[in-house]
Design a protein around this motif. Structure first.
Motif, PDB file in Angstrom:
ATOM      1  N   MET A  53       8.403  -9.766  16.035  1.00  0.00           N
ATOM      2  CA  MET A  53       7.663  -9.418  14.844  1.00  0.00           C
ATOM      3  C   MET A  53       8.578  -9.512  13.627  1.00  0.00           C
ATOM      4  N   PRO A  54       8.162 -10.259  12.626  1.00  0.00           N
ATOM      5  CA  PRO A  54       8.972 -10.320  11.403  1.00  0.00           C
ATOM      6  C   PRO A  54       8.885  -9.025  10.603  1.00  0.00           C
ATOM      7  N   VAL A  55      10.018  -8.591  10.134  1.00  0.00           N
ATOM      8  CA  VAL A  55      10.092  -7.465   9.205  1.00  0.00           C
ATOM      9  C   VAL A  55      10.688  -8.022   7.921  1.00  0.00           C
ATOM     10  N   ASN A  56       9.977  -7.826   6.821  1.00  0.00           N
ATOM     11  CA  ASN A  56      10.427  -8.334   5.534  1.00  0.00           C
ATOM     12  C   ASN A  56      10.708  -7.184   4.586  1.00  0.00           C
ATOM     13  N   GLY A  57      11.851  -7.246   3.946  1.00  0.00           N
ATOM     14  CA  GLY A  57      12.170  -6.339   2.859  1.00  0.00           C
ATOM     15  C   GLY A  57      11.912  -7.078   1.564  1.00  0.00           C
ATOM     16  N   LEU A  58      11.003  -6.559   0.756  1.00  0.00           N
ATOM     17  CA  LEU A  58      10.621  -7.214  -0.486  1.00  0.00           C
ATOM     18  C   LEU A  58      10.914  -6.309  -1.668  1.00  0.00           C
ATOM     19  N   LEU A  59      11.154  -6.922  -2.796  1.00  0.00           N
ATOM     20  CA  LEU A  59      11.333  -6.198  -4.052  1.00  0.00           C
ATOM     21  C   LEU A  59      10.361  -6.816  -5.038  1.00  0.00           C
ATOM     22  N   VAL A  60       9.418  -6.019  -5.530  1.00  0.00           N
ATOM     23  CA  VAL A  60       8.419  -6.544  -6.449  1.00  0.00           C
ATOM     24  C   VAL A  60       8.663  -6.021  -7.853  1.00  0.00           C
ATOM     25  N   MET A  61       8.406  -6.887  -8.833  1.00  0.00           N
ATOM     26  CA  MET A  61       8.451  -6.477 -10.226  1.00  0.00           C
ATOM     27  C   MET A  61       7.024  -6.152 -10.642  1.00  0.00           C
ATOM     28  N   LEU A  62       6.820  -4.923 -11.084  1.00  0.00           N
ATOM     29  CA  LEU A  62       5.504  -4.470 -11.503  1.00  0.00           C
ATOM     30  C   LEU A  62       5.235  -4.867 -12.948  1.00  0.00           C
ATOM     31  N   SER A  63       3.960  -4.965 -13.260  1.00  0.00           N
ATOM     32  CA  SER A  63       3.524  -5.307 -14.610  1.00  0.00           C
ATOM     33  C   SER A  63       3.948  -4.245 -15.619  1.00  0.00           C
ATOM     34  N   LEU A  64       4.113  -4.671 -16.858  1.00  0.00           N
ATOM     35  CA  LEU A  64       4.338  -3.718 -17.949  1.00  0.00           C
ATOM     36  C   LEU A  64       3.100  -2.880 -18.216  1.00  0.00           C
ATOM     37  N   ASP A  65       1.933  -3.414 -17.835  1.00  0.00           N
ATOM     38  CA  ASP A  65       0.672  -2.679 -17.961  1.00  0.00           C
ATOM     39  C   ASP A  65       0.644  -1.626 -16.853  1.00  0.00           C
ATOM     40  N   ARG A  66       0.868  -0.385 -17.217  1.00  0.00           N
ATOM     41  CA  ARG A  66       1.001   0.710 -16.251  1.00  0.00           C
ATOM     42  C   ARG A  66      -0.225   0.835 -15.351  1.00  0.00           C
ATOM     43  N   THR A  91      10.412   3.442  -6.609  1.00  0.00           N
ATOM     44  CA  THR A  91      10.249   2.616  -7.797  1.00  0.00           C
ATOM     45  C   THR A  91      11.368   2.969  -8.760  1.00  0.00           C
ATOM     46  N   ARG A  92      12.020   1.937  -9.261  1.00  0.00           N
ATOM     47  CA  ARG A  92      13.045   2.098 -10.303  1.00  0.00           C
ATOM     48  C   ARG A  92      12.667   1.179 -11.439  1.00  0.00           C
ATOM     49  N   ASP A  93      12.403   1.776 -12.580  1.00  0.00           N
ATOM     50  CA  ASP A  93      11.900   1.024 -13.730  1.00  0.00           C
ATOM     51  C   ASP A  93      10.632   0.294 -13.292  1.00  0.00           C
ATOM     52  N   ARG A  94      10.663  -1.032 -13.323  1.00  0.00           N
ATOM     53  CA  ARG A  94       9.494  -1.822 -12.920  1.00  0.00           C
ATOM     54  C   ARG A  94       9.631  -2.396 -11.519  1.00  0.00           C
ATOM     55  N   TRP A  95      10.670  -2.032 -10.793  1.00  0.00           N
ATOM     56  CA  TRP A  95      10.927  -2.597  -9.476  1.00  0.00           C
ATOM     57  C   TRP A  95      10.511  -1.620  -8.380  1.00  0.00           C
ATOM     58  N   ARG A  96       9.817  -2.155  -7.360  1.00  0.00           N
ATOM     59  CA  ARG A  96       9.377  -1.331  -6.224  1.00  0.00           C
ATOM     60  C   ARG A  96       9.769  -2.025  -4.935  1.00  0.00           C
ATOM     61  N   SER A  97      10.414  -1.289  -4.046  1.00  0.00           N
ATOM     62  CA  SER A  97      10.791  -1.862  -2.754  1.00  0.00           C
ATOM     63  C   SER A  97       9.648  -1.667  -1.750  1.00  0.00           C
ATOM     64  N   ILE A  98       9.515  -2.663  -0.879  1.00  0.00           N
ATOM     65  CA  ILE A  98       8.444  -2.664   0.114  1.00  0.00           C
ATOM     66  C   ILE A  98       9.011  -3.198   1.424  1.00  0.00           C
ATOM     67  N   VAL A  99       8.631  -2.576   2.526  1.00  0.00           N
ATOM     68  CA  VAL A  99       8.943  -3.098   3.854  1.00  0.00           C
ATOM     69  C   VAL A  99       7.624  -3.471   4.510  1.00  0.00           C
ATOM     70  N   VAL A 100       7.567  -4.686   5.059  1.00  0.00           N
ATOM     71  CA  VAL A 100       6.354  -5.187   5.687  1.00  0.00           C
ATOM     72  C   VAL A 100       6.684  -5.589   7.128  1.00  0.00           C
ATOM     73  N   ASP A 101       5.950  -5.022   8.073  1.00  0.00           N
ATOM     74  CA  ASP A 101       6.142  -5.321   9.495  1.00  0.00           C
ATOM     75  C   ASP A 101       4.880  -6.032   9.988  1.00  0.00           C
ATOM     76  N   THR A 102       4.992  -7.327  10.216  1.00  0.00           N
ATOM     77  CA  THR A 102       3.828  -8.135  10.595  1.00  0.00           C
ATOM     78  C   THR A 102       3.953  -8.625  12.038  1.00  0.00           C
ATOM     79  N   PRO A 103       2.826  -8.987  12.661  1.00  0.00           N
ATOM     80  CA  PRO A 103       2.874  -9.409  14.064  1.00  0.00           C
ATOM     81  C   PRO A 103       3.457 -10.806  14.275  1.00  0.00           C
TER      82      PRO A 103
END
Length: 81
Positions: free
Chosen positions: A1-14, A35-47
């Protein structure tokens, strides 16, 4: 199963950023990090790899998400007896 660590940049529109986080957190394969500033970490565990790719495309198209960076990819390999 792939596990992905992602970092997303969130919109300025809250509002859009908050709505995106709610939609992401509703997915059972996701664990949201901090969440730090506009960055949010995500872990995704897919089949499988296809599901990981589909999730990534869904995430990139989600209103409120401006950028998705892959910071980790791991694969659990079956143990042969």
């Amino acid at each position: 199963m792939p596990v992905n660590g992602l970092l997303v940049m969130l919109s300025l529109d809250r509002r859009l950023a908050d709505e995106a986080c709610v939609k992401i957190s509703a997915r059972e394969e996701v664990s949201l990090g901090i969440t730090r500033d506009r960055w949010r970490s995500i872990v995704v565990d897919t089949p499988n790899v296809r599901a990981a790719h589909d999730f990534h495309e869904w995430l990139e198209a989600l209103p409120g998400i401006e950028k998705v960076d892959v910071i980790y990819v791991g694969f659990d390999e079956p143990v042969n007896s």
